[in-house]
Design a protein around this motif. Structure first.
Motif, PDB file in Angstrom:
ATOM      1  N   LYS A  66      -2.714 155.572 -43.121  1.00  0.00           N
ATOM      2  CA  LYS A  66      -2.234 154.472 -43.477  1.00  0.00           C
ATOM      3  C   LYS A  66      -0.995 155.005 -43.909  1.00  0.00           C
ATOM      4  N   LEU A  69     -14.033 155.554 -38.686  1.00  0.00           N
ATOM      5  CA  LEU A  69     -12.634 155.705 -38.874  1.00  0.00           C
ATOM      6  C   LEU A  69     -12.516 155.250 -40.268  1.00  0.00           C
ATOM      7  N   GLU A 110      -5.097 145.555 -40.529  1.00  0.00           N
ATOM      8  CA  GLU A 110      -4.031 145.258 -41.413  1.00  0.00           C
ATOM      9  C   GLU A 110      -2.890 144.984 -40.360  1.00  0.00           C
ATOM     10  N   GLY A 148     -11.435 149.219 -47.607  1.00  0.00           N
ATOM     11  CA  GLY A 148     -10.795 149.392 -48.532  1.00  0.00           C
ATOM     12  C   GLY A 148     -11.310 148.680 -49.902  1.00  0.00           C
ATOM     13  N   GLY A 160     -10.353 155.424 -44.094  1.00  0.00           N
ATOM     14  CA  GLY A 160      -9.264 155.260 -44.698  1.00  0.00           C
ATOM     15  C   GLY A 160      -9.270 156.109 -45.958  1.00  0.00           C
ATOM     16  N   GLY A 161      -9.470 155.544 -47.003  1.00  0.00           N
ATOM     17  CA  GLY A 161      -9.358 156.025 -48.555  1.00  0.00           C
ATOM     18  C   GLY A 161      -9.978 157.417 -48.468  1.00  0.00           C
ATOM     19  N   SER A 190     -15.044 151.455 -45.740  1.00  0.00           N
ATOM     20  CA  SER A 190     -15.467 152.323 -46.914  1.00  0.00           C
ATOM     21  C   SER A 190     -16.482 153.356 -46.599  1.00  0.00           C
ATOM     22  N   VAL A 191     -16.370 154.088 -45.498  1.00  0.00           N
ATOM     23  CA  VAL A 191     -17.214 155.344 -45.035  1.00  0.00           C
ATOM     24  C   VAL A 191     -16.590 156.379 -46.138  1.00  0.00           C
TER      25      VAL A 191
END
Ligand code: PGA
Length: 255
Positions: free
Chosen positions: A11, A234, A99, A175, A236-237, A215-216
């Motif tokens: 991101k 996929l 997003e 997220g 993110g954090g 949230s993986v």
């Protein structure tokens, strides 16, 4: 055998130095390319080249754009075209992340154009879809996602759909720390694969990699990726932390 993919979505995060350090740490993990495993790292545009330099020699690793323009080159200040990415030898791009759908008003129709620009320029789209919480609460998620697929993908030829990558990301799980259960993920992935089988054929449906996103983490990746229609994630954090993302890579299905 369809590809099993761990895709990092950075991101709008990190300085250049932080990005380089993170890419180097992630790339220290060997990827089992022989098993069809792939690691994609979706980075902000300015970092495509420096991160590509780091990943270039690592088998199974590819840098990925987070977006591209729906139009060809021209008077579109601030946009980045698929042909520009092709000229940098970028071969993957996220298309339609929730997003971007929300903050940049990207509709299913605009996303169909983005997919066309990507494919015309030899870029593999990672097409993101997924429902908001209100739709899930009404139990209308299947219809919602099927419409996203129909509006953005149904014009593609069988050749273009063969080996295509789709990421299912329920918006309520992105997220938020709230992950879909592995059964909820499996149900939707099965619905998506069935949609591809109905619109194309079973062989093409079996070639499509369907990633789960939302949230993986290292602690839930194995269970989610273990489901028969889940072909990786996929992320993110957790992709910003090597100690989280490396175990996610090693959680990809082995067979
Ligand atoms: P998350 O993001 O893993 O932080 O939930 C996933 C995504 O938006 O791709």
């Amino acid at each position: 055998m369809r590809k099993q993919i761990a895709a990092a979505n950075w991101k709008m995060n990190l300085t250049l130095q932080e990005a380089k350090n993170l890419a180097s740490s992630i790339a220290s993990q060997q990827v089992n390319a022989g098993m069809g495993h792939l690691v994609l790292v979706a980075v902000p545009f300015p970092y495509l080249i420096p991160i590509q330099e780091i990943l270039r020699s690592k088998e199974g690793y590819h840098v990925c754009a987070q977006n591209l323009a729906s139009t060809n080159n021209g008077a579109y200040t601030g946009e980045v075209s698929a042909s520009m990415l092709q000229s940098l030898s970028i071969s993957y791009a996220l298309i339609g992340h929730s997003e971007r759908r929300e903050y940049n008003h990207e509709t299913n129709e605009i996303l169909a154009e983005k997919i066309n620009r990507a494919l015309e320029n030899g870029i593999n789209p990672v097409f993101c879809c997924g429902e908001p919480l209100a739709v899930r609460e009404e139990e209308k998620q299947n219809e919602y996602v099927e419409k996203q697929l129909k509006d953005s993908l149904s014009h593609l030829s069988p050749e273009q759909m063969n080996g295509f990558i789709i990421a299912y990301e329920p918006i309520w799980a992105i997220g938020t720390g709230k992950t879909a259960s592995s059964d909820q993920a499996q149900d939707m992935h099965k619905t998506i694969r069935k949609w591809v089988a109905n619109h194309y054929n079973k062989e093409i449906a079996d070639s499509v990699s369907i990633l789960y996103g939302g949230s993986v983490k290292s602690s839930n990746a194995s269970e989610i990726f273990g489901k028969s229609d889940v072909d990786g994630g996929l992320v993110g954090g957790a992709s910003l932390i090597p100690a989280e993302f490396i175990p996610i890579i090693t959680s990809l299905k082995k067979a």
